[in-house]
Write a protein that holds these residues in place. Structure first.
Motif, PDB file in Angstrom:
ATOM      1  N   THR A 173      -5.286  12.174  -3.347  1.00 52.39           N
ATOM      2  CA  THR A 173      -5.987  11.683  -4.545  1.00 52.39           C
ATOM      3  C   THR A 173      -6.397  10.227  -4.371  1.00 52.39           C
ATOM      4  O   THR A 173      -7.463   9.815  -4.800  1.00 52.39           O
ATOM      5  CB  THR A 173      -5.123  11.813  -5.820  1.00 52.39           C
ATOM      6  OG1 THR A 173      -3.836  11.280  -5.549  1.00 52.39           O
ATOM      7  CG2 THR A 173      -5.010  13.233  -6.294  1.00 52.39           C
ATOM      8  N   MET A 174      -5.545   9.445  -3.654  1.00 51.87           N
ATOM      9  CA  MET A 174      -5.924   8.057  -3.413  1.00 51.87           C
ATOM     10  C   MET A 174      -7.189   7.969  -2.562  1.00 51.87           C
ATOM     11  O   MET A 174      -8.086   7.191  -2.849  1.00 51.87           O
ATOM     12  CB  MET A 174      -4.777   7.291  -2.731  1.00 51.87           C
ATOM     13  CG  MET A 174      -3.794   6.698  -3.734  1.00 51.87           C
ATOM     14  SD  MET A 174      -2.208   6.338  -2.996  1.00 51.87           S
ATOM     15  CE  MET A 174      -2.609   4.917  -1.996  1.00 51.87           C
ATOM     16  N   SER A 175      -7.257   8.777  -1.475  1.00 52.26           N
ATOM     17  CA  SER A 175      -8.437   8.654  -0.614  1.00 52.26           C
ATOM     18  C   SER A 175      -9.669   9.231  -1.303  1.00 52.26           C
ATOM     19  O   SER A 175     -10.779   8.759  -1.101  1.00 52.26           O
ATOM     20  CB  SER A 175      -8.199   9.304   0.753  1.00 52.26           C
ATOM     21  OG  SER A 175      -8.116  10.700   0.613  1.00 52.26           O
ATOM     22  N   ASN A 176      -9.485  10.234  -2.173  1.00 53.65           N
ATOM     23  CA  ASN A 176     -10.632  10.731  -2.941  1.00 53.65           C
ATOM     24  C   ASN A 176     -11.183   9.664  -3.880  1.00 53.65           C
ATOM     25  O   ASN A 176     -12.389   9.529  -4.044  1.00 53.65           O
ATOM     26  CB  ASN A 176     -10.244  11.958  -3.778  1.00 53.65           C
ATOM     27  CG  ASN A 176     -10.107  13.179  -2.894  1.00 53.65           C
ATOM     28  OD1 ASN A 176     -10.607  13.189  -1.773  1.00 53.65           O
ATOM     29  ND2 ASN A 176      -9.431  14.197  -3.389  1.00 53.65           N
ATOM     30  N   SER A 177     -10.271   8.918  -4.480  1.00 57.40           N
ATOM     31  CA  SER A 177     -10.743   7.967  -5.489  1.00 57.40           C
ATOM     32  C   SER A 177     -11.378   6.744  -4.834  1.00 57.40           C
ATOM     33  O   SER A 177     -12.119   6.024  -5.469  1.00 57.40           O
ATOM     34  CB  SER A 177      -9.603   7.533  -6.416  1.00 57.40           C
ATOM     35  OG  SER A 177      -8.610   6.856  -5.680  1.00 57.40           O
ATOM     36  N   THR A 178     -11.088   6.492  -3.545  1.00 55.19           N
ATOM     37  CA  THR A 178     -11.758   5.345  -2.901  1.00 55.19           C
ATOM     38  C   THR A 178     -13.078   5.749  -2.261  1.00 55.19           C
ATOM     39  O   THR A 178     -13.854   4.892  -1.876  1.00 55.19           O
ATOM     40  CB  THR A 178     -10.865   4.698  -1.811  1.00 55.19           C
ATOM     41  OG1 THR A 178     -10.441   5.708  -0.915  1.00 55.19           O
ATOM     42  CG2 THR A 178      -9.682   3.993  -2.399  1.00 55.19           C
ATOM     43  N   GLN A 236       4.604  15.903  -1.980  1.00 55.35           N
ATOM     44  CA  GLN A 236       4.180  15.027  -3.078  1.00 55.35           C
ATOM     45  C   GLN A 236       3.447  13.793  -2.548  1.00 55.35           C
ATOM     46  O   GLN A 236       2.407  13.398  -3.076  1.00 55.35           O
ATOM     47  CB  GLN A 236       5.401  14.572  -3.890  1.00 55.35           C
ATOM     48  CG  GLN A 236       5.798  15.536  -4.989  1.00 55.35           C
ATOM     49  CD  GLN A 236       7.038  15.011  -5.697  1.00 55.35           C
ATOM     50  OE1 GLN A 236       8.092  14.899  -5.079  1.00 55.35           O
ATOM     51  NE2 GLN A 236       6.908  14.704  -6.975  1.00 55.35           N
ATOM     52  N   LEU A 237       4.022  13.210  -1.478  1.00 57.07           N
ATOM     53  CA  LEU A 237       3.389  12.020  -0.894  1.00 57.07           C
ATOM     54  C   LEU A 237       1.983  12.354  -0.402  1.00 57.07           C
ATOM     55  O   LEU A 237       1.039  11.593  -0.615  1.00 57.07           O
ATOM     56  CB  LEU A 237       4.243  11.474   0.252  1.00 57.07           C
ATOM     57  CG  LEU A 237       5.556  10.792  -0.158  1.00 57.07           C
ATOM     58  CD1 LEU A 237       6.484  10.603   1.043  1.00 57.07           C
ATOM     59  CD2 LEU A 237       5.290   9.434  -0.811  1.00 57.07           C
ATOM     60  N   ASN A 238       1.860  13.502   0.257  1.00 53.59           N
ATOM     61  CA  ASN A 238       0.542  13.906   0.758  1.00 53.59           C
ATOM     62  C   ASN A 238      -0.459  14.122  -0.372  1.00 53.59           C
ATOM     63  O   ASN A 238      -1.625  13.751  -0.256  1.00 53.59           O
ATOM     64  CB  ASN A 238       0.649  15.190   1.590  1.00 53.59           C
ATOM     65  CG  ASN A 238       1.150  14.885   2.989  1.00 53.59           C
ATOM     66  OD1 ASN A 238       0.986  13.764   3.473  1.00 53.59           O
ATOM     67  ND2 ASN A 238       1.786  15.856   3.625  1.00 53.59           N
ATOM     68  N   ARG A 239       0.021  14.732  -1.470  1.00 53.33           N
ATOM     69  CA  ARG A 239      -0.879  14.928  -2.622  1.00 53.33           C
ATOM     70  C   ARG A 239      -1.374  13.587  -3.130  1.00 53.33           C
ATOM     71  O   ARG A 239      -2.566  13.409  -3.407  1.00 53.33           O
ATOM     72  CB  ARG A 239      -0.143  15.687  -3.737  1.00 53.33           C
ATOM     73  CG  ARG A 239      -0.348  17.200  -3.682  1.00 53.33           C
ATOM     74  CD  ARG A 239      -0.107  17.841  -5.035  1.00 53.33           C
ATOM     75  NE  ARG A 239       1.240  17.604  -5.537  1.00 53.33           N
ATOM     76  CZ  ARG A 239       2.328  18.308  -5.159  1.00 53.33           C
ATOM     77  NH1 ARG A 239       2.210  19.280  -4.261  1.00 53.33           N
ATOM     78  NH2 ARG A 239       3.515  18.050  -5.638  1.00 53.33           N
ATOM     79  N   HIS A 240      -0.460  12.620  -3.230  1.00 56.39           N
ATOM     80  CA  HIS A 240      -0.865  11.280  -3.691  1.00 56.39           C
ATOM     81  C   HIS A 240      -1.861  10.646  -2.744  1.00 56.39           C
ATOM     82  O   HIS A 240      -2.829  10.041  -3.165  1.00 56.39           O
ATOM     83  CB  HIS A 240       0.366  10.378  -3.819  1.00 56.39           C
ATOM     84  CG  HIS A 240       1.059  10.535  -5.126  1.00 56.39           C
ATOM     85  ND1 HIS A 240       0.858   9.672  -6.168  1.00 56.39           N
ATOM     86  CD2 HIS A 240       1.941  11.462  -5.559  1.00 56.39           C
ATOM     87  CE1 HIS A 240       1.599  10.071  -7.198  1.00 56.39           C
ATOM     88  NE2 HIS A 240       2.263  11.154  -6.843  1.00 56.39           N
ATOM     89  N   GLY A 282       0.807  -1.217   0.000  1.00 56.48           N
ATOM     90  CA  GLY A 282       0.000   0.000   0.000  1.00 56.48           C
ATOM     91  C   GLY A 282       0.840   1.267   0.000  1.00 56.48           C
ATOM     92  O   GLY A 282       0.308   2.372   0.155  1.00 56.48           O
ATOM     93  N   ALA A 283       2.163   1.128  -0.140  1.00 58.14           N
ATOM     94  CA  ALA A 283       3.042   2.307  -0.154  1.00 58.14           C
ATOM     95  C   ALA A 283       2.707   3.193  -1.345  1.00 58.14           C
ATOM     96  O   ALA A 283       2.148   2.734  -2.346  1.00 58.14           O
ATOM     97  CB  ALA A 283       4.502   1.874  -0.224  1.00 58.14           C
ATOM     98  N   ILE A 284       3.043   4.458  -1.207  1.00 62.47           N
ATOM     99  CA  ILE A 284       2.781   5.392  -2.282  1.00 62.47           C
ATOM    100  C   ILE A 284       3.923   5.367  -3.287  1.00 62.47           C
ATOM    101  O   ILE A 284       3.711   5.424  -4.489  1.00 62.47           O
ATOM    102  CB  ILE A 284       2.593   6.804  -1.711  1.00 62.47           C
ATOM    103  CG1 ILE A 284       1.387   6.786  -0.766  1.00 62.47           C
ATOM    104  CG2 ILE A 284       2.408   7.827  -2.826  1.00 62.47           C
ATOM    105  CD1 ILE A 284       1.395   7.916   0.215  1.00 62.47           C
TER     106      ILE A 284
END
Ligand code: ATP
Ligand code: MG
Length: 433
Positions: free
Chosen positions: A427-432, A420-424, A375-377
């Motif tokens: 977007t990951m939590s938005n898409s789930t 950058q990690l936080n941005r990812h 689950g790493a970014i």
């Protein structure tokens, strides 16, 4: 020879489940700290006499559930079956009353009772408990109840029911006790054996019986609320008014009792419909006589305890266990790369990043597979070439984009990397969702 197993009524809390426990503890810490409650951590074993006096010999807990043993110094010790007695002992022994005003305390940890193990009932179980010592104010009863409710609601348990009752003061209860015994005596032979036993020692607890015939007999038993004196009635009315003011719904249950002399006024329970027979998640009440019973000056107090196993059974019905996921997964292969990888991982952790270091030494392809599963970014990759040049590859696992950089640059730009990690993550939590 087989492997050694846990004892009946005890269990391991495994990594797959630990997220629930940490979540519950963090919410409790947060909510109780906001109300200025301090955590207290008394010992897990105490002198047996503390519990005999502090819980009462007429109770099931002291009568048949305690883990009591003699130590090598010939002392009688008991593994604590509940938290209140130890907290009050600590309050007295450490002169916490001298601090002035009230003491707001809470605790969390294992308790031990020799009971028949079943769903929601173990021999080592855990409680979160709260004690508010030093005030008889009905606001204290309601603050305690409200904080318990807040914890359970914040955890997502919306549908618990709150039952309340008043057991009056010592005098009210003496009168009531007499009336109860007079009522039950003609039915003595019909009561279940436990209740027959309680008729002399602890008749209020008969009201608590789960036996079918005893429950029927209980229906017409005298109601404690009719035996409350003016002071007790006023206290109970104020508690109800304040609960209503706070928007906390409750149901009055005159069978909800605590049988011992040091329990006074308010008694309450939070109950779930989704737990089967072991339905009480939180139990508590006022215990104005306990501090004195344990050798202190007369000091009013109120508290509760939440059973964590039952709470977590309910949480499991609502959500998956919170899991840890790394920000970065570090993949390395070759002696020099592996040594540098460990150092890099430690340095990144010191920068506040969560880093999982692959220590398998297996082929890159296998390590990448594990990175995906973690689950790493992003992934940090160190091969022989990177190790020789003190560089690395930063690979974003979602987009598969890859960039080469020196190890020095990674640390020079660690702030940017975090962003950058936080941005990812966002977007990951938005898409789930
Ligand atoms: P019960 O009627 O279920 O035996 P109790 O009156 O003995 O409860 P308390 O001493 O008031 O329980 O403890 C508070 C809470 O701790 C209970 O409401 C329950 O959630 C939990 N609890 C008590 N005993 C156990 C146990 N053996 N295993 C798991 N949880 C327990
Ligand atoms: Mg019990």
């Amino acid at each position: 020879m087989g492997t050694i197993q846990t004892l009946p009524g005890t269990r391991d809390i495994l990594p797959e489940e630990i997220g629930y426990w940490q979540y519950v503890e963090s919410i409790a810490t947060q909510i109780l700290s906001r109300a200025m409650y301090y955590e207290i951590r008394p010992p897990i074993f105490e002198q047996t006499s503390l519990f005999e006096r502090g819980i009462g010999e007429a109770t099931d807990v002291v009568g048949k559930e305690m883990y009591t043993f003699t130590d090598r110094g010939d002392r009688s010790l008991t593994l604590r079956p509940e938290g209140t007695a130890g907290v009050v002992r600590a309050y007295l022994q450490n002169n916490l009353y001298a601090v002035g005003g009230v003491q707001r305390l809470w605790y969390c940890g294992p308790m031990f009772r020799y009971e028949r193990p079943q769903a929601g009932r173990q021999r080592q179980f855990h409680q979160i408990g709260l004690e508010l010592i030093g005030t008889a104010d009905p606001r204290a009863d309601v603050e305690a109840i409200a904080l318990g409710t807040d914890i359970l609601k914040t955890l997502g348990l919306q549908s618990l029911k709150l039952d309340i009752n008043s057991v009056g003061d010592r005098k009210d209860r003496q009168n009531y006790r007499e009336a109860l015994v007079n009522y039950f005596l003609p039915y003595k032979e019909e009561l279940d054996p436990d209740s027959q036993d309680r008729l002399e020692r602890n008749p209020l607890r008969i009201l608590d019986s789960k036996a079918k015939r005893t429950k029927e007999i209980n229906q017409n038993a005298p109601n404690i609320l009719q035996y409350l004196g003016d002071t007790s009635k006023k206290h109970f009315d104020q508690v109800q008014q304040l609960l209503t003011d706070l928007g906390i719904e409750y149901n009055i249950n005159p069978c909800l009792v605590r049988g011992l002399d040091y329990y006074t006024h308010t008694a309450f329970e939070m109950i779930s419909d989704d737990l089967g027979a072991q339905a009480t998640v939180c139990g508590g009440g006022r215990y104005d006589g306990l501090v004195e019973e344990l050798g202190g000056n007369s000091t009013p107090a109120v508290g509760w305890a939440i059973g964590m196993e039952r709470l977590i059974i309910l949480l499991k019905q609502l959500q998956a266990s919170p899991q840890m996921t790394p920000d970065l997964y570090l993949v390395s292969r070759g002696e020099a790369a592996e040594a540098q990888g460990l150092i890099l991982a430690q340095k990144l952790r010191a920068e506040g990043l969560t880093v999982e270091l692959d220590m398998s030494g297996s082929a890159f392809a296998k390590q990448f597979k594990r990175a995906d599963r973690s689950g790493a970014i992003a992934c940090l990759v160190l091969g022989e070439e990177e190790a020789a040049n003190k560089t690395l590859q930063l690979k974003w696992l979602q987009t598969k984009e890859q960039q080469a950089m020196t190890q020095t640059d990674l640390f020079n730009q660690v702030g940017e990397l975090k962003e950058q990690l936080n941005r990812h993550k966002r977007t990951m939590s938005n898409s789930t969702e």
